[in-house]
Design a protein around this motif. Sequence first.
Motif, mmCIF file in Angstrom:
data_model
loop_
_atom_site.group_PDB
_atom_site.id
_atom_site.type_symbol
_atom_site.label_atom_id
_atom_site.label_comp_id
_atom_site.label_asym_id
_atom_site.label_seq_id
_atom_site.Cartn_x
_atom_site.Cartn_y
_atom_site.Cartn_z
ATOM 1 N N SER A 1 -5.880 19.242 -88.057
ATOM 2 C CA SER A 1 -4.934 18.576 -88.514
ATOM 3 C C SER A 1 -4.209 17.919 -87.000
ATOM 4 O O SER A 1 -4.055 18.738 -86.114
ATOM 5 N N GLN A 2 -3.890 16.636 -87.254
ATOM 6 C CA GLN A 2 -3.203 16.226 -86.061
ATOM 7 C C GLN A 2 -1.600 16.838 -85.882
ATOM 8 O O GLN A 2 -1.246 17.115 -84.856
ATOM 9 N N SER A 3 -1.178 17.366 -86.978
ATOM 10 C CA SER A 3 0.090 18.181 -86.908
ATOM 11 C C SER A 3 0.063 19.369 -86.271
ATOM 12 O O SER A 3 0.916 19.632 -85.505
ATOM 13 N N LEU A 4 -1.083 20.172 -86.394
ATOM 14 C CA LEU A 4 -1.416 21.300 -85.649
ATOM 15 C C LEU A 4 -1.765 20.836 -84.263
ATOM 16 O O LEU A 4 -1.005 21.679 -83.395
ATOM 17 N N ALA A 5 -2.407 19.958 -83.959
ATOM 18 C CA ALA A 5 -2.735 19.585 -82.506
ATOM 19 C C ALA A 5 -1.427 19.180 -81.907
ATOM 20 O O ALA A 5 -1.254 19.712 -80.606
ATOM 21 N N ASN A 6 -0.501 18.346 -82.424
ATOM 22 C CA ASN A 6 0.741 18.031 -81.728
ATOM 23 C C ASN A 6 1.457 19.296 -81.361
ATOM 24 O O ASN A 6 2.408 19.441 -80.376
ATOM 25 N N GLN A 7 1.514 20.222 -82.472
ATOM 26 C CA GLN A 7 2.464 21.420 -82.071
ATOM 27 C C GLN A 7 1.958 22.249 -81.213
ATOM 28 O O GLN A 7 2.458 22.787 -80.213
ATOM 29 N N ALA A 8 0.628 22.143 -80.879
ATOM 30 C CA ALA A 8 -0.061 23.286 -79.786
ATOM 31 C C ALA A 8 0.060 22.465 -78.594
ATOM 32 O O ALA A 8 0.230 23.061 -77.426
ATOM 33 N N ASN A 9 0.295 21.182 -78.427
ATOM 34 C CA ASN A 9 0.542 20.411 -77.295
ATOM 35 C C ASN A 9 1.736 20.491 -76.817
ATOM 36 O O ASN A 9 2.060 20.507 -75.506
ATOM 37 N N ILE A 10 2.744 20.467 -77.747
ATOM 38 C CA ILE A 10 4.169 20.837 -77.410
ATOM 39 C C ILE A 10 4.366 22.153 -76.950
ATOM 40 O O ILE A 10 5.027 22.538 -75.858
ATOM 41 N N VAL A 11 3.717 23.142 -77.488
ATOM 42 C CA VAL A 11 3.819 24.704 -76.965
ATOM 43 C C VAL A 11 3.155 24.957 -75.569
ATOM 44 O O VAL A 11 3.677 25.678 -74.861
ATOM 45 N N THR A 12 2.267 23.982 -75.221
ATOM 46 C CA THR A 12 1.592 24.404 -74.162
ATOM 47 C C THR A 12 2.363 23.201 -72.852
ATOM 48 O O THR A 12 1.502 23.014 -71.801
ATOM 49 N N GLY A 13 3.361 22.433 -73.385
ATOM 50 C CA GLY A 13 3.849 21.590 -72.459
ATOM 51 C C GLY A 13 3.316 20.356 -71.867
ATOM 52 O O GLY A 13 3.624 19.723 -71.023
ATOM 53 N N GLN A 14 2.230 20.055 -73.010
ATOM 54 C CA GLN A 14 1.455 18.855 -72.512
ATOM 55 C C GLN A 14 1.798 17.844 -73.596
ATOM 56 O O GLN A 14 1.131 17.364 -74.454
ATOM 57 N N TYR A 15 3.144 17.273 -73.160
ATOM 58 C CA TYR A 15 3.827 16.259 -73.966
ATOM 59 C C TYR A 15 3.004 14.991 -74.102
ATOM 60 O O TYR A 15 3.402 14.369 -74.843
ATOM 61 N N GLY A 16 2.456 14.756 -73.003
ATOM 62 C CA GLY A 16 1.836 13.422 -73.015
ATOM 63 C C GLY A 16 0.470 13.380 -74.018
ATOM 64 O O GLY A 16 0.066 12.118 -74.480
ATOM 65 N N LEU A 17 0.095 14.345 -74.476
ATOM 66 C CA LEU A 17 -0.865 14.447 -75.604
ATOM 67 C C LEU A 17 -0.478 14.535 -77.019
ATOM 68 O O LEU A 17 -1.045 14.327 -77.883
ATOM 69 N N VAL A 18 0.828 14.506 -77.045
ATOM 70 C CA VAL A 18 1.660 14.613 -78.271
ATOM 71 C C VAL A 18 1.825 12.928 -79.195
ATOM 72 O O VAL A 18 2.344 11.980 -78.394
ATOM 73 N N THR A 19 1.259 12.919 -80.507
ATOM 74 C CA THR A 19 1.258 11.455 -80.864
ATOM 75 C C THR A 19 2.596 11.496 -81.627
ATOM 76 O O THR A 19 3.111 12.231 -82.438
#
Length: 566
Positions: A541-559
């Motif tokens: 899910s995009q929800s899970l992917a967004n949380q994963a990107n926040i957790v790893t500090g990859q903010y540019g990948l968060v929708t």
Amino acid sequence: MSTLTLAQLLAADPGSFDAAAQAWHALSDNLDRAGEDLIRGTRDLPNAWPEGTASQGAHTATEAARGELSDAYNPARRIHQALDHHAATLASLRSQAQGQVDAARQGGFAVDVGGFTVTPPQAHTELAAISLEKRAQQIVHELSDVLGRAQALDDSTATAINANLPDPVTGFGQRALPPVSRADLVAMKGRDPKQVDDWWRSLTPEQQQQLIRDYPDLVGSTDGIPCLDRDQANRLVLRDDRTALQQREDWIRQRMAWLQAHLTGGTASDQMAHHAEWARLNNELPQVEAQKARLDRLSGKLDSMGGQALLLGLDPAGDGKAIVAVGNPDTATHTAVLVPGVSTNLDGMSGQIDRANQIRTAADRTMNGPGQVAVVAWLGYDPPQMDASLPTAVASHRAEVGGVALDGFVDGLRATHGPGGDHITAIGHSYGSVVVGQAASHGHQLAVDDIVTAGSPGMDVDHARDLNVGSRHVWIGAADDDPIGNPAGHAGYETAVPIVGPWIAQAEDSVHGPSPQGDDFGANRYHVDTHGHSGYWDRNSQSLANQANIVTGQYGLVTLDLGSRP
């Protein structure tokens, strides 16, 4: 415990420790040569002087001298190694601290090394002031981290020296440090986790193992003790609790069988007593069976995770509490702490561990390789349950108590983390987001870099900036059809929750403050493509992917649906 200050660290002279190390190295070499000379000089003594009282005395004295030289060499060498390591590490830590101070001053920050304060330069806007204040706090944290490691080095070097100095009675290298008492360990609970970490690292490995063996319940529940040691202690607690419950169950069954056989016969008074005891035990038995079953399930889940899971906390009382990390927070570059909400208890820990594992797996995919992310399923508080305690979900008392515990736990993660990156994210689901809000405000300063919510009813604050991580580091998500997280869906309580649902629906709109989903709250709103109140971690899910990107500090990948990335 070391009282080394920042000013003393910056003024330290590693060369003096290096000189001392070389002196102990020379002593160990001299002892080694003296031992060889003694052996060569006395090897023919039995042949040259084989008999007589004086001969026996000479033999005894020679063997004693050989033994003393041999016993002295290794301790002297260990003291040399400890001082040599101290000198090199001290030089590195002093250099790091000086570099941080110089960089801060070049950035316009006033650093008082005596008072250990960092004052930001004057800002021209409120947003800039918030940013500079956060940077000042970060500088203090970075300096505290270096100073903490220097204090731990101080303690460990002192321990090594004290353990190898000669004892007045038993001789060189035979001094044994006393065991640590339960009172010593109890005195550390509630202290700053950094102080606990420094104290723990000052102990010898033997003393640490003695504490884990003798007082696993205290070791496993003390913030500031390294994760691997807490895991070892809590697994002993889990084993002992399961054993005690099994023994209690066996005894109850045996006793009930005996009582069953003696319900008739004897006096009327005996029969009444037997009936009463049998009834009491019959009522206790299913409770013991249920307690053991929930611990068996937790043990089985941990076993199924292999070495990936660490048991960082366990309290089987009541509805039960448990803290399980997937991955090691002490070595991970990125750590997330997942705080669950209403109706979560020890029976539901398996599902919470699965969620933590799903976040970690998704986060690992965004990194160069596995092992850089740890996710903690944190049931370190007592959430409201779907029983008589449910009305407390619209109050904040349990969240207030949980917030204090969460704040201390995260401080413990900061304290025990090894060298390298240390990015921490708090994820609050449902009522868990109220706990996170309490831990990050109301006089607390939750030591995280990002805050994420999923299905939040409110966070007991009026605005994202009140969470003290910066509004752009607050990330809010709610499914469109979530009756709890979406303000438009609060009326869904009326059908989702029996009996008290309508009352909760009315209270929910205001009791925990404004909805974080609102535009005026000031947080980032990440895109959620899942459904309901519990789908936020659905695979792919995009929800899970967004949380994963926040957790790893990859903010540019968060929708984002709303807001601005850091």
